[in-house]
Design an enzyme around this catalytic site. Sequence first.
Site, short mmCIF file in Angstrom:
data_model
loop_
_atom_site.label_atom_id
_atom_site.label_comp_id
_atom_site.label_asym_id
_atom_site.label_seq_id
_atom_site.Cartn_x
_atom_site.Cartn_y
_atom_site.Cartn_z
N HIS A 92 6.10 -20.11 -62.77
CA HIS A 92 6.31 -19.07 -63.78
C HIS A 92 5.10 -18.14 -63.67
O HIS A 92 4.03 -18.57 -63.23
CB HIS A 92 6.36 -19.67 -65.18
CG HIS A 92 7.52 -20.60 -65.39
ND1 HIS A 92 7.39 -21.95 -65.57
CD2 HIS A 92 8.85 -20.35 -65.43
CE1 HIS A 92 8.58 -22.50 -65.72
NE2 HIS A 92 9.49 -21.56 -65.63
N ASP A 108 2.25 -19.73 -65.21
CA ASP A 108 1.68 -20.90 -64.51
C ASP A 108 0.61 -20.37 -63.55
O ASP A 108 -0.43 -21.01 -63.35
CB ASP A 108 2.72 -21.62 -63.63
CG ASP A 108 3.83 -22.29 -64.44
OD1 ASP A 108 3.55 -22.82 -65.52
OD2 ASP A 108 4.99 -22.29 -63.94
N ASP A 137 14.09 -29.40 -59.49
CA ASP A 137 13.72 -29.10 -60.88
C ASP A 137 14.03 -30.35 -61.70
O ASP A 137 15.00 -30.40 -62.45
CB ASP A 137 14.48 -27.86 -61.39
CG ASP A 137 13.82 -27.26 -62.63
OD1 ASP A 137 12.86 -27.86 -63.13
OD2 ASP A 137 14.28 -26.19 -63.09
C1 GLO Z 1 15.70 -24.63 -67.31
C2 GLO Z 1 15.49 -24.06 -65.99
C3 GLO Z 1 14.02 -23.78 -65.71
C4 GLO Z 1 13.89 -22.75 -64.63
C5 GLO Z 1 12.48 -22.29 -64.50
C6 GLO Z 1 12.34 -21.23 -63.44
O1 GLO Z 1 16.76 -25.10 -67.65
O2 GLO Z 1 16.04 -24.86 -65.02
O3 GLO Z 1 13.35 -24.96 -65.37
O4 GLO Z 1 14.32 -23.25 -63.42
O5 GLO Z 1 12.08 -21.78 -65.73
O6 GLO Z 1 12.88 -20.03 -63.83
MG MG Z 2 15.83 -24.67 -62.86
#
Ligand code: GLO
Ligand code: MG
Length: 345
Positions: free
Chosen positions: A50, A53, A284
Amino acid sequence: MKPQPYKFCFGPWNISEGQDPYGPPVRPPQSFEWKLEALKKIGFDAMMFHDDDAVPDIDQKTDAQVRQEARALRRKLSDAGIAAEMVAPRLWFDPRTIDGAYTSNDPKCRAYAIQRSLRCIDVARELGTDLIVLWLAREGTYVRESKNARRCVDYLVEAINRMLAYDRKIRIAIEPKPNEPMDQAYIPTIGHALALAQLTDDPDRVGCLIETAHAILAGLDPADEIDFACAFGKLWSIHLNDQNGLKFDQDKPFGSANLRVAFNQVRALERNGYGRKGEYVCFDVHPFRTTKVEHWLAHLENSRRTFLRLVEKARTFDEKQARALIRDRNYAALDQMVLEHLMGR
Ligand code: GLO
Ligand code: MG
């Protein structure tokens, strides 16, 4: 063609501390350096970010400071031999994003969201990536009558156009999600994301990112979403994880809830040559709240291990036999063949 060796990525938020709406963190927060070291130690290739981050407290800093801190981070990454995969503007923390960011009813809040996105592009540029990810977290409603959905489409297009014009080299990957935090989101699926791309000033630079859990929450098969995006040449990143049905967004380890659905995602990535243009496989995923500190990276290592095992499964799947069963319309046997293959026979 030689099979693609995959490259792997995760974000600092994937080493999370376990807070949920019902309880506080259960693991101590770690520094960015610790997380980078961890990523390196387990042999991943890239980190996703982000904007804050990369540059903490970004809204409190001047443009020059933002660029300078991003440049310092790039040096840190390159010393560690780690690439920056993408940068995403975090448009869901600030009070100005309470009612949505690009689609807020308040023009001042919409302006903030756009400015913040342009700064995110500055960060990406300094980190050496051309990929901007838009997870449109709060672009939707809790109360449908509170916004004009037709106008919101224009707002989204306008925001994306501003970003495209700000930097002619960046590409924007929209990460759709149907709900959470919103009751209903405006861009819930890959079809919506790619249709929105067509309305922008430069559709070739607007693509998508598929997250397994988000597709499942939309009631879709993530493998079909992969094939659909790849038919447009627009799958520029992926967030593999897993999700057990229609619940809160679980971000489980890849394959943890449904191995067969995971297998089909890997097959779809393989048949589309995902990774050949440098795309990363990103996980993720989050540790379970019960995870002890000493097992903190297991969900990441396990996701990659499962992914690679499924690549093997995809490559050793008896395609000839499958084709014969398909010709004979013997889908019962095909179904069992897949199960036997996944069970190891
Ligand atoms: C949440 C998302 C989040 C995004 C991250 C990057 O549900 O998956 O983790 O992937 O903020 O934009
Ligand atoms: Mg995501």
